[in-house]
Design a protein around this motif. Structure first.
Motif, PDB file in Angstrom:
ATOM      1  N   UNK A 208      40.950  35.468  46.263  1.00 37.04           N
ATOM      2  CA  UNK A 208      40.344  36.349  47.268  1.00 37.04           C
ATOM      3  C   UNK A 208      39.136  37.025  46.628  1.00 37.04           C
ATOM      4  N   UNK A 209      37.957  36.710  47.138  1.00 36.48           N
ATOM      5  CA  UNK A 209      36.713  37.320  46.671  1.00 36.48           C
ATOM      6  C   UNK A 209      36.351  38.420  47.659  1.00 36.48           C
ATOM      7  N   UNK A 210      36.717  39.648  47.322  1.00 35.59           N
ATOM      8  CA  UNK A 210      36.507  40.772  48.224  1.00 35.59           C
ATOM      9  C   UNK A 210      35.095  41.315  48.067  1.00 35.59           C
ATOM     10  N   UNK A 211      34.404  41.515  49.175  1.00 33.12           N
ATOM     11  CA  UNK A 211      33.043  42.059  49.210  1.00 33.12           C
ATOM     12  C   UNK A 211      32.064  41.114  48.509  1.00 33.12           C
ATOM     13  N   UNK A 212      32.153  39.833  48.844  1.00 28.21           N
ATOM     14  CA  UNK A 212      31.363  38.789  48.184  1.00 28.21           C
ATOM     15  C   UNK A 212      29.867  39.048  48.212  1.00 28.21           C
ATOM     16  N   UNK A 213      29.354  39.602  49.300  1.00 25.62           N
ATOM     17  CA  UNK A 213      27.912  39.825  49.396  1.00 25.62           C
ATOM     18  C   UNK A 213      27.386  40.785  48.333  1.00 25.62           C
ATOM     19  N   UNK A 214      28.260  41.525  47.672  1.00 24.55           N
ATOM     20  CA  UNK A 214      27.835  42.442  46.618  1.00 24.55           C
ATOM     21  C   UNK A 214      27.336  41.692  45.377  1.00 24.55           C
ATOM     22  N   UNK A 215      27.802  40.451  45.180  1.00 21.58           N
ATOM     23  CA  UNK A 215      27.395  39.709  43.979  1.00 21.58           C
ATOM     24  C   UNK A 215      26.730  38.376  44.266  1.00 21.58           C
ATOM     25  N   UNK A 216      26.861  37.853  45.461  1.00 16.83           N
ATOM     26  CA  UNK A 216      26.320  36.529  45.771  1.00 16.83           C
ATOM     27  C   UNK A 216      25.312  36.608  46.899  1.00 16.83           C
ATOM     28  N   UNK A 217      24.403  37.558  46.798  1.00 21.30           N
ATOM     29  CA  UNK A 217      23.431  37.766  47.850  1.00 21.30           C
ATOM     30  C   UNK A 217      22.364  36.698  47.917  1.00 21.30           C
ATOM     31  N   UNK A 218      21.916  36.406  49.128  1.00 18.54           N
ATOM     32  CA  UNK A 218      20.892  35.385  49.338  1.00 18.54           C
ATOM     33  C   UNK A 218      19.487  35.959  49.267  1.00 18.54           C
ATOM     34  N   UNK A 219      19.346  37.238  49.592  1.00 15.47           N
ATOM     35  CA  UNK A 219      18.000  37.788  49.695  1.00 15.47           C
ATOM     36  C   UNK A 219      17.639  38.740  48.569  1.00 15.47           C
TER      37      UNK A 219
ATOM     38  N   UNK B  39      34.621  41.999  44.037  1.00 11.94           N
ATOM     39  CA  UNK B  39      33.216  41.729  43.723  1.00 11.94           C
ATOM     40  C   UNK B  39      32.375  43.001  43.756  1.00 11.94           C
ATOM     41  N   UNK B  40      32.719  43.904  44.644  1.00 15.09           N
ATOM     42  CA  UNK B  40      31.960  45.140  44.772  1.00 15.09           C
ATOM     43  C   UNK B  40      31.998  46.013  43.531  1.00 15.09           C
ATOM     44  N   UNK B  41      33.025  45.858  42.713  1.00 14.21           N
ATOM     45  CA  UNK B  41      33.122  46.682  41.504  1.00 14.21           C
ATOM     46  C   UNK B  41      32.681  45.944  40.244  1.00 14.21           C
TER      47      UNK B  41
ATOM     48  N   UNK C 275      33.955  24.159  43.931  1.00 17.77           N
ATOM     49  CA  UNK C 275      33.906  22.690  43.842  1.00 17.77           C
ATOM     50  C   UNK C 275      34.927  22.166  42.830  1.00 17.77           C
ATOM     51  N   UNK C 276      35.033  22.819  41.689  1.00 17.34           N
ATOM     52  CA  UNK C 276      35.903  22.356  40.614  1.00 17.34           C
ATOM     53  C   UNK C 276      37.386  22.494  40.942  1.00 17.34           C
ATOM     54  N   UNK C 277      37.720  23.331  41.921  1.00 18.94           N
ATOM     55  CA  UNK C 277      39.134  23.551  42.246  1.00 18.94           C
ATOM     56  C   UNK C 277      39.598  22.751  43.460  1.00 18.94           C
ATOM     57  N   UNK C 278      38.709  21.978  44.065  1.00 16.34           N
ATOM     58  CA  UNK C 278      39.099  21.150  45.205  1.00 16.34           C
ATOM     59  C   UNK C 278      40.164  20.159  44.747  1.00 16.34           C
ATOM     60  N   UNK C 279      41.259  20.114  45.480  1.00 14.14           N
ATOM     61  CA  UNK C 279      42.350  19.198  45.161  1.00 14.14           C
ATOM     62  C   UNK C 279      43.299  19.694  44.093  1.00 14.14           C
ATOM     63  N   UNK C 280      43.083  20.909  43.590  1.00  9.96           N
ATOM     64  CA  UNK C 280      43.936  21.451  42.531  1.00  9.96           C
ATOM     65  C   UNK C 280      44.895  22.525  43.038  1.00  9.96           C
ATOM     66  N   UNK C 281      45.032  22.657  44.347  1.00  5.79           N
ATOM     67  CA  UNK C 281      45.953  23.640  44.900  1.00  5.79           C
ATOM     68  C   UNK C 281      45.413  25.050  44.927  1.00  5.79           C
ATOM     69  N   UNK C 282      44.087  25.188  44.967  1.00  6.30           N
ATOM     70  CA  UNK C 282      43.456  26.511  45.008  1.00  6.30           C
ATOM     71  C   UNK C 282      42.677  26.640  46.313  1.00  6.30           C
ATOM     72  N   UNK C 283      42.967  27.696  47.056  1.00  4.37           N
ATOM     73  CA  UNK C 283      42.245  28.013  48.290  1.00  4.37           C
ATOM     74  C   UNK C 283      41.435  29.269  48.022  1.00  4.37           C
ATOM     75  N   UNK C 284      40.178  29.272  48.444  1.00  2.34           N
ATOM     76  CA  UNK C 284      39.318  30.432  48.228  1.00  2.34           C
ATOM     77  C   UNK C 284      39.010  31.092  49.563  1.00  2.34           C
ATOM     78  N   UNK C 285      39.253  32.392  49.617  1.00  3.80           N
ATOM     79  CA  UNK C 285      38.915  33.222  50.780  1.00  3.80           C
ATOM     80  C   UNK C 285      37.956  34.301  50.310  1.00  3.80           C
ATOM     81  N   UNK C 286      37.092  34.746  51.195  1.00  5.08           N
ATOM     82  CA  UNK C 286      36.168  35.813  50.832  1.00  5.08           C
ATOM     83  C   UNK C 286      35.998  36.776  51.987  1.00  5.08           C
ATOM     84  N   UNK C 287      35.744  38.031  51.651  1.00  4.58           N
ATOM     85  CA  UNK C 287      35.396  39.020  52.660  1.00  4.58           C
ATOM     86  C   UNK C 287      33.945  39.423  52.426  1.00  4.58           C
TER      87      UNK C 287
END
Length: 123
Positions: free
Chosen positions: A52-63, A18-20, A89-101
């Motif tokens: 794996x969403x690495x450096x998530x805060x770089x693109x999904x910031x709240x502020x 995400x950072x790049x 939401x769309x991948x729930x139950x489809x065998x996809x796990x999401x992790x983020x840093x």
């Protein structure tokens, strides 16, 4: 990439830097949205899989909006945060796990951190 145990594939891994995202697109949030959509589509096709969403805060910031540009130039409902939330939401139950840093998890948009999405933290 794959996770393996005794030469048996356990899961495919889809890595998103995400950072790049904005650096490679010249700050265009539409490119980040497209990259997120492509990553989750790939994960569904390759399930079971881990996104794996690495450096998530770089693109999904709240502020500070959704990275450079503050979510500008994308249709309503298409900010990076909204697309990530919808993709999880769309991948729930489809065998996809999401992790983020994130170096600043509290700065990640509340929609992404909602129950059932990225709602657990480890240090």
């Amino acid at each position: 990439r794959t996770l393996r145990d005794d030469n048996k594939t356990l899961a495919s891994v889809v890595y998103v830097s995400c950072g790049s995202m904005y650096g490679s697109s010249g700050g265009d949030p539409r490119a980040a949205v497209a990259a997120v959509k492509a990553a989750f589509a790939s994960a569904v096709k390759r399930a079971p899989s881990v996104v794996i969403l690495d450096d998530l805060d770089a693109v999904a910031g709240a502020t500070h909006g959704d990275g450079p540009g503050g979510g500008q130039s994308v249709p309503a409902g298409e900010t990076v945060s909204e697309v990530i939330a919808d993709a999880i939401d769309a991948t729930i139950g489809l065998g996809v796990v999401t992790l983020a840093t994130s170096s600043s998890p509290e700065s990640v948009h509340v929609a992404v951190r909602a129950a059932g999405r990225l709602d657990h933290e480890c240090e």
